[in-house]
Design a protein around this motif. Structure first.
Motif, PDB file in Angstrom:
ATOM      1  N   THR A 131      43.017  42.515  37.552  1.00  0.00           N
ATOM      2  CA  THR A 131      42.986  42.507  39.012  1.00  0.00           C
ATOM      3  C   THR A 131      43.058  41.083  39.558  1.00  0.00           C
ATOM      4  O   THR A 131      43.808  40.806  40.493  1.00  0.00           O
ATOM      5  CB  THR A 131      41.719  43.238  39.509  1.00  0.00           C
ATOM      6  OG1 THR A 131      41.808  44.608  39.087  1.00  0.00           O
ATOM      7  CG2 THR A 131      41.595  43.209  41.011  1.00  0.00           C
TER       8      THR A 131
ATOM      9  N   ASN B 212      45.222  40.876  43.122  1.00  0.00           N
ATOM     10  CA  ASN B 212      44.934  42.112  43.838  1.00  0.00           C
ATOM     11  C   ASN B 212      43.454  42.076  44.202  1.00  0.00           C
ATOM     12  O   ASN B 212      42.601  42.380  43.374  1.00  0.00           O
ATOM     13  CB  ASN B 212      45.253  43.314  42.943  1.00  0.00           C
ATOM     14  CG  ASN B 212      44.949  44.633  43.600  1.00  0.00           C
ATOM     15  OD1 ASN B 212      44.199  44.713  44.555  1.00  0.00           O
ATOM     16  ND2 ASN B 212      45.527  45.685  43.058  1.00  0.00           N
TER      17      ASN B 212
ATOM     18  N   HIS C 233      38.273  47.541  43.154  1.00  0.00           N
ATOM     19  CA  HIS C 233      38.332  47.116  41.754  1.00  0.00           C
ATOM     20  C   HIS C 233      37.337  46.003  41.439  1.00  0.00           C
ATOM     21  O   HIS C 233      37.036  45.771  40.267  1.00  0.00           O
ATOM     22  CB  HIS C 233      39.734  46.620  41.399  1.00  0.00           C
ATOM     23  CG  HIS C 233      40.811  47.582  41.750  1.00  0.00           C
ATOM     24  ND1 HIS C 233      40.791  48.904  41.358  1.00  0.00           N
ATOM     25  CD2 HIS C 233      41.942  47.437  42.485  1.00  0.00           C
ATOM     26  CE1 HIS C 233      41.867  49.517  41.831  1.00  0.00           C
ATOM     27  NE2 HIS C 233      42.571  48.647  42.513  1.00  0.00           N
TER      28      HIS C 233
ATOM     29  N   ASN D 259      42.120  49.485  38.135  1.00  0.00           N
ATOM     30  CA  ASN D 259      43.320  49.202  38.914  1.00  0.00           C
ATOM     31  C   ASN D 259      44.467  50.089  38.401  1.00  0.00           C
ATOM     32  O   ASN D 259      44.769  50.090  37.204  1.00  0.00           O
ATOM     33  CB  ASN D 259      43.644  47.711  38.737  1.00  0.00           C
ATOM     34  CG  ASN D 259      44.771  47.220  39.578  1.00  0.00           C
ATOM     35  OD1 ASN D 259      45.766  47.893  39.767  1.00  0.00           O
ATOM     36  ND2 ASN D 259      44.626  45.997  40.069  1.00  0.00           N
TER      37      ASN D 259
END
Length: 161
Positions: free
Chosen positions: A37, A42, A47, A64
């Protein structure tokens, strides 16, 4: 002494309507999820943020889905495309019908649903693969249809000789 080098399958060896089971499975850990992640930038709290995620419908952080997809496809490489792929042409119909949780194990399988020789690239073929990922309970957690271009054996042997 005879030598055997692991490789994927050539166009001629990929059989329609055959289910290839990719083993072993891969247990996805919290560390895997946080690393993937953050590496992919992201920042989705689902997450990374345990406190926030605890108040969401699943009550905890989830793996994820891009990690799930990457692992699903990656699990097929050694058996199907290692050294025989020319290009990954694209994905369609990607779905995540059930979440993966930290500690779940992903088991991958692939069915060859279509194949044809390339009209523009002699010695290569286009193969459609349907990937399915299941958790340790057999629940489908990811599906994806992917097209790849792979070598035909004779053409590849000519180019690498």
């Amino acid at each position: 002494m005879r030598e055997v080098e692991q490789r994927g399958l050539y166009y001629e060896e990929l059989e329609l309507e055959t289910r290839y089971l990719h083993r072993p499975g891969r247990t996805l850990t919290e560390a895997d999820n946080v690393l993937f992640t953050t590496l992919t930038m992201n920042t989705q709290a689902l997450h990374l943020d345990a406190a926030w995620s605890a108040r969401q419908p699943f009550g905890e952080r989830l793996v994820n889905s891009m990690l799930t997809l990457s692992t699903l496809v990656g699990s097929s490489v050694a058996q199907l495309t290692q050294g025989t792929i020319v290009a990954n042409l694209g994905f369609e119909q990607v779905a995540f019908p059930h979440p993966m949780h930290h500690g779940d194990t992903l088991y991958a399988e692939t069915v060859v649903t279509a194949k044809r020789l390339s009209a523009s690239r002699p010695g290569q073929g286009i193969v459609t693969l349907e990937h399915t990922g299941r958790n340790q309970d057999g629940t489908v957690v990811a599906t994806a249809t992917r097209q790849v271009m792979v070598w035909c054996r004779e053409a590849h042997e000519r180019t690498t000789a």
